[in-house]
Design a protein around this motif. Structure first.
Motif, PDB file in Angstrom:
ATOM      1  N   SER A 282       0.803  -1.262   0.063  1.00 38.89           N
ATOM      2  CA  SER A 282      -0.042  -0.032   0.069  1.00 38.89           C
ATOM      3  C   SER A 282       0.815   1.294   0.036  1.00 38.89           C
ATOM      4  N   LEU A 283       0.799   2.059  -1.238  1.00 36.12           N
ATOM      5  CA  LEU A 283       1.750   3.186  -1.141  1.00 36.12           C
ATOM      6  C   LEU A 283       1.163   4.326  -0.644  1.00 36.12           C
ATOM      7  N   HIS A 284      -0.243   4.409  -0.442  1.00 40.80           N
ATOM      8  CA  HIS A 284      -1.049   5.623   0.034  1.00 40.80           C
ATOM      9  C   HIS A 284      -2.225   5.297   0.333  1.00 40.80           C
ATOM     10  N   GLN A 285      -2.639   5.862   1.564  1.00 40.59           N
ATOM     11  CA  GLN A 285      -4.130   5.700   2.067  1.00 40.59           C
ATOM     12  C   GLN A 285      -4.509   7.105   2.914  1.00 40.59           C
ATOM     13  N   GLY A 286      -5.449   7.748   1.935  1.00 46.59           N
ATOM     14  CA  GLY A 286      -5.641   8.999   2.778  1.00 46.59           C
ATOM     15  C   GLY A 286      -6.218  10.133   1.645  1.00 46.59           C
ATOM     16  N   LYS A 287      -6.167  11.413   2.079  1.00 47.45           N
ATOM     17  CA  LYS A 287      -7.004  12.523   1.336  1.00 47.45           C
ATOM     18  C   LYS A 287      -5.633  13.122   0.506  1.00 47.45           C
ATOM     19  N   LEU A 288      -5.772  13.328  -0.674  1.00 49.57           N
ATOM     20  CA  LEU A 288      -4.793  14.062  -1.580  1.00 49.57           C
ATOM     21  C   LEU A 288      -5.356  15.181  -2.013  1.00 49.57           C
ATOM     22  N   THR A 289      -4.999  16.221  -2.250  1.00 53.16           N
ATOM     23  CA  THR A 289      -5.593  17.361  -2.892  1.00 53.16           C
ATOM     24  C   THR A 289      -5.641  17.418  -4.382  1.00 53.16           C
ATOM     25  N   GLY A 290      -6.458  18.051  -5.123  1.00 49.89           N
ATOM     26  CA  GLY A 290      -6.547  17.952  -6.594  1.00 49.89           C
ATOM     27  C   GLY A 290      -5.574  18.516  -7.253  1.00 49.89           C
ATOM     28  N   GLY A 291      -5.048  17.931  -8.442  1.00 44.86           N
ATOM     29  CA  GLY A 291      -3.827  18.182  -9.220  1.00 44.86           C
ATOM     30  C   GLY A 291      -2.772  17.154  -9.380  1.00 44.86           C
ATOM     31  N   ASN A 292      -1.846  17.426  -9.752  1.00 41.59           N
ATOM     32  CA  ASN A 292      -0.754  16.307 -10.219  1.00 41.59           C
ATOM     33  C   ASN A 292      -0.155  15.666  -8.740  1.00 41.59           C
ATOM     34  N   HIS A 293       0.089  14.451  -8.867  1.00 42.50           N
ATOM     35  CA  HIS A 293       0.758  13.787  -7.730  1.00 42.50           C
ATOM     36  C   HIS A 293       1.690  12.667  -8.498  1.00 42.50           C
ATOM     37  N   SER A 294       2.804  12.343  -7.460  1.00 42.45           N
ATOM     38  CA  SER A 294       3.463  11.229  -8.177  1.00 42.45           C
ATOM     39  C   SER A 294       4.003  10.446  -6.751  1.00 42.45           C
ATOM     40  N   LEU A 295       3.983   9.469  -6.753  1.00 42.65           N
ATOM     41  CA  LEU A 295       4.584   8.508  -5.670  1.00 42.65           C
ATOM     42  C   LEU A 295       5.730   7.370  -6.050  1.00 42.65           C
ATOM     43  N   ARG A 296       6.888   7.251  -5.321  1.00 37.60           N
ATOM     44  CA  ARG A 296       7.785   6.283  -5.798  1.00 37.60           C
ATOM     45  C   ARG A 296       7.658   4.946  -5.184  1.00 37.60           C
ATOM     46  N   TRP A 297       7.947   3.660  -6.212  1.00 35.42           N
ATOM     47  CA  TRP A 297       7.873   2.483  -5.220  1.00 35.42           C
ATOM     48  C   TRP A 297       9.157   1.948  -5.613  1.00 35.42           C
ATOM     49  N   ASP A 298       9.882   1.407  -4.423  1.00 32.24           N
ATOM     50  CA  ASP A 298      11.112   0.951  -4.462  1.00 32.24           C
ATOM     51  C   ASP A 298      11.185  -0.539  -4.737  1.00 32.24           C
ATOM     52  N   GLY A 299      10.315  -1.287  -5.026  1.00 29.08           N
ATOM     53  CA  GLY A 299      10.254  -2.581  -5.258  1.00 29.08           C
ATOM     54  C   GLY A 299      10.339  -3.415  -4.102  1.00 29.08           C
ATOM     55  N   ARG A 300       9.882  -2.956  -2.838  1.00 28.94           N
ATOM     56  CA  ARG A 300       9.650  -3.755  -1.640  1.00 28.94           C
ATOM     57  C   ARG A 300       8.140  -4.019  -1.396  1.00 28.94           C
ATOM     58  N   ASP A 301       7.879  -4.909  -0.667  1.00 26.02           N
ATOM     59  CA  ASP A 301       6.473  -5.341   0.003  1.00 26.02           C
ATOM     60  C   ASP A 301       6.348  -4.328   1.135  1.00 26.02           C
ATOM     61  N   ASP A 302       5.161  -4.650   1.757  1.00 27.33           N
ATOM     62  CA  ASP A 302       4.858  -3.873   2.847  1.00 27.33           C
ATOM     63  C   ASP A 302       5.681  -4.258   4.234  1.00 27.33           C
ATOM     64  N   ASN A 303       6.538  -5.591   4.041  1.00 28.19           N
ATOM     65  CA  ASN A 303       7.548  -5.848   5.195  1.00 28.19           C
ATOM     66  C   ASN A 303       8.942  -5.472   4.893  1.00 28.19           C
ATOM     67  N   GLY A 304       9.048  -4.807   3.762  1.00 28.18           N
ATOM     68  CA  GLY A 304      10.398  -4.403   3.404  1.00 28.18           C
ATOM     69  C   GLY A 304      11.246  -5.312   2.680  1.00 28.18           C
ATOM     70  N   ARG A 305      10.528  -6.478   2.191  1.00 30.33           N
ATOM     71  CA  ARG A 305      11.335  -7.535   1.521  1.00 30.33           C
ATOM     72  C   ARG A 305      11.277  -7.159   0.084  1.00 30.33           C
ATOM     73  N   GLY A 306      12.258  -7.241  -0.802  1.00 24.92           N
ATOM     74  CA  GLY A 306      12.351  -7.017  -2.272  1.00 24.92           C
ATOM     75  C   GLY A 306      11.350  -7.877  -2.725  1.00 24.92           C
ATOM     76  N   VAL A 307      10.606  -7.540  -3.748  1.00 21.38           N
ATOM     77  CA  VAL A 307       9.918  -8.364  -4.568  1.00 21.38           C
ATOM     78  C   VAL A 307      10.390  -9.449  -5.696  1.00 21.38           C
ATOM     79  N   ALA A 308       9.958 -10.202  -6.524  1.00 21.25           N
ATOM     80  CA  ALA A 308      10.600 -10.871  -7.483  1.00 21.25           C
ATOM     81  C   ALA A 308      10.453 -10.084  -8.862  1.00 21.25           C
ATOM     82  N   SER A 309      11.186 -10.331  -9.702  1.00 20.86           N
ATOM     83  CA  SER A 309      10.929  -9.811 -11.097  1.00 20.86           C
ATOM     84  C   SER A 309       9.607 -10.204 -11.545  1.00 20.86           C
ATOM     85  N   GLY A 310       8.891  -9.449 -12.223  1.00 19.39           N
ATOM     86  CA  GLY A 310       7.714  -9.899 -12.886  1.00 19.39           C
ATOM     87  C   GLY A 310       6.774  -8.670 -13.103  1.00 19.39           C
ATOM     88  N   VAL A 311       5.401  -8.852 -13.491  1.00 15.15           N
ATOM     89  CA  VAL A 311       4.512  -7.931 -13.578  1.00 15.15           C
ATOM     90  C   VAL A 311       3.753  -7.736 -12.428  1.00 15.15           C
TER      91      VAL A 311
END
Length: 109
Positions: free
Chosen positions: A60-89
């Motif tokens: 889960s990258l974000h849960q909550g209120k965001l204002t109108g407009g442009n937004h960007s979030l970064r995902w570092d390839g890790r799951d909610d427990n901080g472990r790296g995920v496997a290659s794939g879709v």
């Protein structure tokens, strides 16, 4: 012939712009991180979740209120427990009260 043009009032509930627009991920494919960008027409409660090809929630990258407009979030390839995920879709799902949009991305290690 005649062309008749009329103006009609539009209620706030009948938005001209979609609640979520311009959903994009870059770079795609990615390694090790990816940016998920989108535009909100109005301030709204938003959830941004990531899923693997089996439909299992990875993060889960974000849960909550965001204002109108442009937004960007970064995902570092890790799951909610901080472990790296496997290659794939993977899929990023952006959800508001009125709309849900999903986009596909590929992690290549």
């Amino acid at each position: 012939g005649y062309i008749r043009v009329s103006n009609y009032q539009v209620a706030l509930q009948e938005l001209v712009q979609h609640p979520i627009s311009a959903l994009a991920v870059y770079p795609n494919p990615f390694n090790p991180d990816v940016t998920i960008a989108f535009n909100l027409a109005l301030s709204n409660e938003v959830s941004v979740d990531l899923f693997n090809i089996r439909g299992q929630k990875v993060r889960s990258l974000h849960q909550g209120k965001l204002t109108g407009g442009n937004h960007s979030l970064r995902w570092d390839g890790r799951d909610d427990n901080g472990r790296g995920v496997a290659s794939g879709v993977y899929f990023a799902r952006v959800r508001t009260q009125n709309e849900t949009k999903t986009i596909k991305m590929m992690l290549m290690k």
